[in-house]
Motif scaffolding. Structure first.
Motif, PDB file in Angstrom:
ATOM      1  N   ALA A  48       0.778  -1.196   0.164  1.00  0.00           N
ATOM      2  CA  ALA A  48       0.040   0.132  -0.008  1.00  0.00           C
ATOM      3  C   ALA A  48       0.610   1.333  -0.067  1.00  0.00           C
ATOM      4  O   ALA A  48       0.725   2.186  -0.647  1.00  0.00           O
ATOM      5  N   GLN A  49       1.910   1.201   0.638  1.00  0.00           N
ATOM      6  CA  GLN A  49       2.857   2.116   0.688  1.00  0.00           C
ATOM      7  C   GLN A  49       3.512   2.424  -0.754  1.00  0.00           C
ATOM      8  O   GLN A  49       3.781   3.809  -1.068  1.00  0.00           O
ATOM      9  N   GLU A  50       3.878   1.426  -1.262  1.00  0.00           N
ATOM     10  CA  GLU A  50       4.469   1.500  -2.546  1.00  0.00           C
ATOM     11  C   GLU A  50       3.641   1.975  -3.866  1.00  0.00           C
ATOM     12  O   GLU A  50       3.871   2.732  -4.673  1.00  0.00           O
ATOM     13  N   THR A  51       2.403   1.253  -3.706  1.00  0.00           N
ATOM     14  CA  THR A  51       1.624   1.971  -4.468  1.00  0.00           C
ATOM     15  C   THR A  51       0.389   2.632  -4.552  1.00  0.00           C
ATOM     16  O   THR A  51      -0.107   3.345  -5.344  1.00  0.00           O
ATOM     17  N   ASP A  52       0.425   3.207  -3.334  1.00  0.00           N
ATOM     18  CA  ASP A  52      -0.429   4.332  -3.062  1.00  0.00           C
ATOM     19  C   ASP A  52      -2.013   4.164  -3.627  1.00  0.00           C
ATOM     20  O   ASP A  52      -2.534   5.282  -4.478  1.00  0.00           O
ATOM     21  N   PRO A  53      -2.752   3.239  -3.346  1.00  0.00           N
ATOM     22  CA  PRO A  53      -3.912   2.975  -3.988  1.00  0.00           C
ATOM     23  C   PRO A  53      -4.882   3.987  -3.475  1.00  0.00           C
ATOM     24  O   PRO A  53      -4.841   4.460  -2.360  1.00  0.00           O
ATOM     25  N   ASP A  54      -6.133   4.203  -4.400  1.00  0.00           N
ATOM     26  CA  ASP A  54      -7.367   4.971  -3.827  1.00  0.00           C
ATOM     27  C   ASP A  54      -8.304   4.370  -2.904  1.00  0.00           C
ATOM     28  O   ASP A  54      -8.722   4.446  -1.971  1.00  0.00           O
ATOM     29  N   LEU A  55      -8.104   2.771  -2.988  1.00  0.00           N
ATOM     30  CA  LEU A  55      -9.011   2.087  -2.285  1.00  0.00           C
ATOM     31  C   LEU A  55      -8.495   0.655  -1.946  1.00  0.00           C
ATOM     32  O   LEU A  55      -7.584   0.137  -2.948  1.00  0.00           O
ATOM     33  N   ILE A  56      -8.699   0.340  -0.809  1.00  0.00           N
ATOM     34  CA  ILE A  56      -8.108  -1.119  -0.161  1.00  0.00           C
ATOM     35  C   ILE A  56      -9.208  -1.983   0.342  1.00  0.00           C
ATOM     36  O   ILE A  56      -9.945  -1.418   1.136  1.00  0.00           O
ATOM     37  N   LEU A  57      -9.274  -2.964  -0.472  1.00  0.00           N
ATOM     38  CA  LEU A  57     -10.224  -4.199  -0.072  1.00  0.00           C
ATOM     39  C   LEU A  57      -9.334  -5.126   1.192  1.00  0.00           C
ATOM     40  O   LEU A  57      -8.457  -5.558   0.703  1.00  0.00           O
ATOM     41  N   LEU A  58      -9.988  -5.167   2.407  1.00  0.00           N
ATOM     42  CA  LEU A  58      -9.084  -6.050   3.407  1.00  0.00           C
ATOM     43  C   LEU A  58     -10.007  -7.098   4.019  1.00  0.00           C
ATOM     44  O   LEU A  58     -11.094  -6.549   4.358  1.00  0.00           O
ATOM     45  N   ASP A  59      -9.503  -8.149   4.054  1.00  0.00           N
ATOM     46  CA  ASP A  59     -10.403  -9.173   4.830  1.00  0.00           C
ATOM     47  C   ASP A  59      -9.876  -9.197   6.289  1.00  0.00           C
ATOM     48  O   ASP A  59      -8.885  -8.619   6.781  1.00  0.00           O
ATOM     49  N   LEU A  60     -11.089  -9.629   7.110  1.00  0.00           N
ATOM     50  CA  LEU A  60     -10.980  -9.228   8.340  1.00  0.00           C
ATOM     51  C   LEU A  60     -10.333 -10.502   9.091  1.00  0.00           C
ATOM     52  O   LEU A  60      -9.217 -10.435  10.039  1.00  0.00           O
ATOM     53  N   ASN A  61     -10.348 -11.798   8.685  1.00  0.00           N
ATOM     54  CA  ASN A  61     -10.048 -13.005   9.360  1.00  0.00           C
ATOM     55  C   ASN A  61      -8.771 -13.382   8.656  1.00  0.00           C
ATOM     56  O   ASN A  61      -8.934 -14.294   7.589  1.00  0.00           O
ATOM     57  N   MET A  62      -7.816 -12.888   8.916  1.00  0.00           N
ATOM     58  CA  MET A  62      -6.418 -13.452   8.270  1.00  0.00           C
ATOM     59  C   MET A  62      -5.573 -13.967   9.156  1.00  0.00           C
ATOM     60  O   MET A  62      -5.270 -13.677  10.379  1.00  0.00           O
ATOM     61  N   LYS A  63      -4.601 -15.108   8.680  1.00  0.00           N
ATOM     62  CA  LYS A  63      -3.690 -15.515   9.591  1.00  0.00           C
ATOM     63  C   LYS A  63      -2.703 -14.559   9.992  1.00  0.00           C
ATOM     64  O   LYS A  63      -2.299 -13.693   8.849  1.00  0.00           O
ATOM     65  N   GLY A  64      -1.644 -14.468  10.820  1.00  0.00           N
ATOM     66  CA  GLY A  64      -0.816 -13.687  10.976  1.00  0.00           C
ATOM     67  C   GLY A  64      -1.526 -12.323  11.355  1.00  0.00           C
ATOM     68  O   GLY A  64      -2.387 -12.404  12.344  1.00  0.00           O
ATOM     69  N   LEU A  65      -1.009 -11.301  10.971  1.00  0.00           N
ATOM     70  CA  LEU A  65      -1.796  -9.911  11.252  1.00  0.00           C
ATOM     71  C   LEU A  65      -2.991 -10.061  10.749  1.00  0.00           C
ATOM     72  O   LEU A  65      -3.354 -10.259   9.797  1.00  0.00           O
ATOM     73  N   ASP A  66      -4.093  -9.533  11.534  1.00  0.00           N
ATOM     74  CA  ASP A  66      -5.480  -9.918  11.034  1.00  0.00           C
ATOM     75  C   ASP A  66      -6.005  -8.526  10.708  1.00  0.00           C
ATOM     76  O   ASP A  66      -5.050  -7.547  10.593  1.00  0.00           O
ATOM     77  N   GLY A  67      -7.011  -8.481  10.215  1.00  0.00           N
ATOM     78  CA  GLY A  67      -7.652  -7.318   9.350  1.00  0.00           C
ATOM     79  C   GLY A  67      -7.809  -6.126  10.030  1.00  0.00           C
ATOM     80  O   GLY A  67      -7.260  -5.002   9.621  1.00  0.00           O
ATOM     81  N   ILE A  68      -7.900  -6.048  11.372  1.00  0.00           N
ATOM     82  CA  ILE A  68      -8.156  -5.075  12.382  1.00  0.00           C
ATOM     83  C   ILE A  68      -6.489  -4.465  12.476  1.00  0.00           C
ATOM     84  O   ILE A  68      -6.498  -3.153  12.487  1.00  0.00           O
ATOM     85  N   ALA A  69      -5.771  -5.393  12.720  1.00  0.00           N
ATOM     86  CA  ALA A  69      -4.472  -4.664  13.105  1.00  0.00           C
ATOM     87  C   ALA A  69      -3.712  -4.402  11.830  1.00  0.00           C
ATOM     88  O   ALA A  69      -2.722  -3.291  11.772  1.00  0.00           O
TER      89      ALA A  69
END
Lengths: 132, 276
Positions: A48-69
């Protein structure tokens, strides 16, 4: 960065099949174009820092760093994209946690794909989008 | 006369002794009956605890099932839904870049993959739910793969039973199944060996075959199974490695810290002093 009328979108989700689906979906809508995919939160923040998108779709339940984090890291890293949670969880707790962490929307993965696209457009116009 | 039936903190009932009017119990008889009542109490308590632990195990397995459904079928269905939308768009707009045929192909593949995930889940829970644990599930798996291929499969499982949590057992079982399925389908091997060992706080699982090794396989052959194994290994916070040993063949190795080790590290100080 080149200025176009298109909205650049990035997706962070640890399910390969769903990422592929979202990519297909975004390709259907000429006003949107996919600039990056990440399979986990940490890669997502970096991308996200590299590509600077307008919109990010983010999954909530992820392994490792979860969506909220991941959301908190993105905000802490001054990523100013509109961030929409896209998840299968319809628990109220999750919705509240996401909105508290400054998400711009909360969509369920099982809503009609057309509605996902419409919601993304609305989110870009500054509206908070939440599935029923 | 009545003797309480119970243990330290619970009263289950009383043991009643019927006596004639003039009869009395000797001290030794009273002691004996009190002891009998105590034993009955202990037995009831033990049975309740066993029922409780079975209930907890079942509860945990349900949680796993929910997670597995979320990670597999729910994702596949979302994907299929998107493909249906694309199909509708492709049919409405014949000039579009995408052809209905292409999308139908995606749908077909998506449905096949959903079926595969469902089968995997059903197998896991059929093997797990019958309560015989990982040991038996692995034996059944080896039998199943022996029956459907010419590969000679040896199982060498030296894990103490009940070392792993139900969640860990499912991941280990599925990684072994996935690895075996690759051996049978792609490796052109005549022999395979599965070893499970406890090494201190870690568990080592290895599936080794004498086939043609990784380099010789078609690029895509291993791809899907590998993703599944990697995901499961990540869920265990484990490390999964695939190597082709110099002598030939393929070695799939998994190492992870088992939960008993983790629990000992964190939960012990919280235990009440009296519990040993």
């Amino acid at each position: 960065m080149n200025e176009t009328a298109e909205t650049s979108v990035m997706v962070i989700d640890d399910h390969p099949l769903f990422r592929k689906g979202v990519a297909d979906l975004i390709r259907m809508e000429p006003a949107l174009h996919l600039v990056g995919e990440a399979a986990d939160g940490e890669t997502g923040v970096r991308l996200a820092q590299e590509t600077d998108p307008d919109l990010i779709l983010l999954d909530l339940n992820m392994k490792g760093l979860d969506g909220i984090a991941t959301l908190q890291r993105l905000r802490a890293a001054d990523v100013d994209a509109r961030i929409i949670m896209l998840t299968v969880s319809d628990s109220e707790e999750d919705v509240v946690a996401a909105l508290r962490a400054d998400a711009d929307g909360y969509l369920l993965k099982d809503i009609e794909p057309e509605d996902i696209l419409a919601s993304l457009q609305r989110a870009m116009r500054g509206r908070l989008v939440i599935s029923e | 006369m009545a003797f309480p039936v119970g243990d330290q903190d619970q009263r289950f009932g009383v043991l009643l002794v019927d006596m004639g009017d003039s009869e009395t119990l000797e001290t030794w008889q009273q002691r004996l009956l009190a002891a009998v009542a105590g034993h009955i109490g202990t037995a009831i308590d033990l049975q309740q605890r066993m029922r409780e632990s079975r209930r907890l195990a079942l509860h945990e397995e349900r949680g796993i099932l929910a997670r597995e459904l979320h990670d597999s079928l729910a994702q596949s269905l979302s994907y299929l839904k998107i493909q249906v939308t694309r199909l509708a768009a492709a049919l409405n707009d014949p000039s579009d870049r995408m052809t209905p045929q292409g999308v139908i192909e995606e749908l077909r593949e998506g449905i096949n993959s959903a079926y595969r995930q469902l089968r995997e889940l059903l197998t896991t829970f059929r093997l797990k739910m019958d309560d015989r644990g990982l040991r038996r599930a692995l034996q059944d798996t080896v039998q199943e793969f022996r029956a459907r291929s010419a590969v000679d499969i040896i199982l060498d499982n030296q894990l103490p039973s009940s070392l792993l949590s139900p969640n860990e057992e499912i991941h280990v079982l599925q990684i072994v199944r996935e690895a075996l399925s690759n051996v049978v389908r792609h490796a052109k091997a005549s022999q395979a060996r599965i070893t499970l060992r406890r090494v201190g706080e870690s568990v080592d699982v290895a599936i080794i075959d004498n086939g043609r090794g990784l380099e010789a396989r078609p690029e895509r052959a291993y791809h899907y199974g590998l993703t599944i194994m990697r995901e499961r290994s990540e869920s265990l916070n484990g490390e999964l490695t695939l190597t082709s040993p110099p002598g030939g063949g393929t070695r799939v190795a998994l190492r992870f810290r088992h939960r008993s080790a983790l629990a000992q590290g964190t939960a012990r100080p919280a235990l009440p002093g009296g519990v040993r």
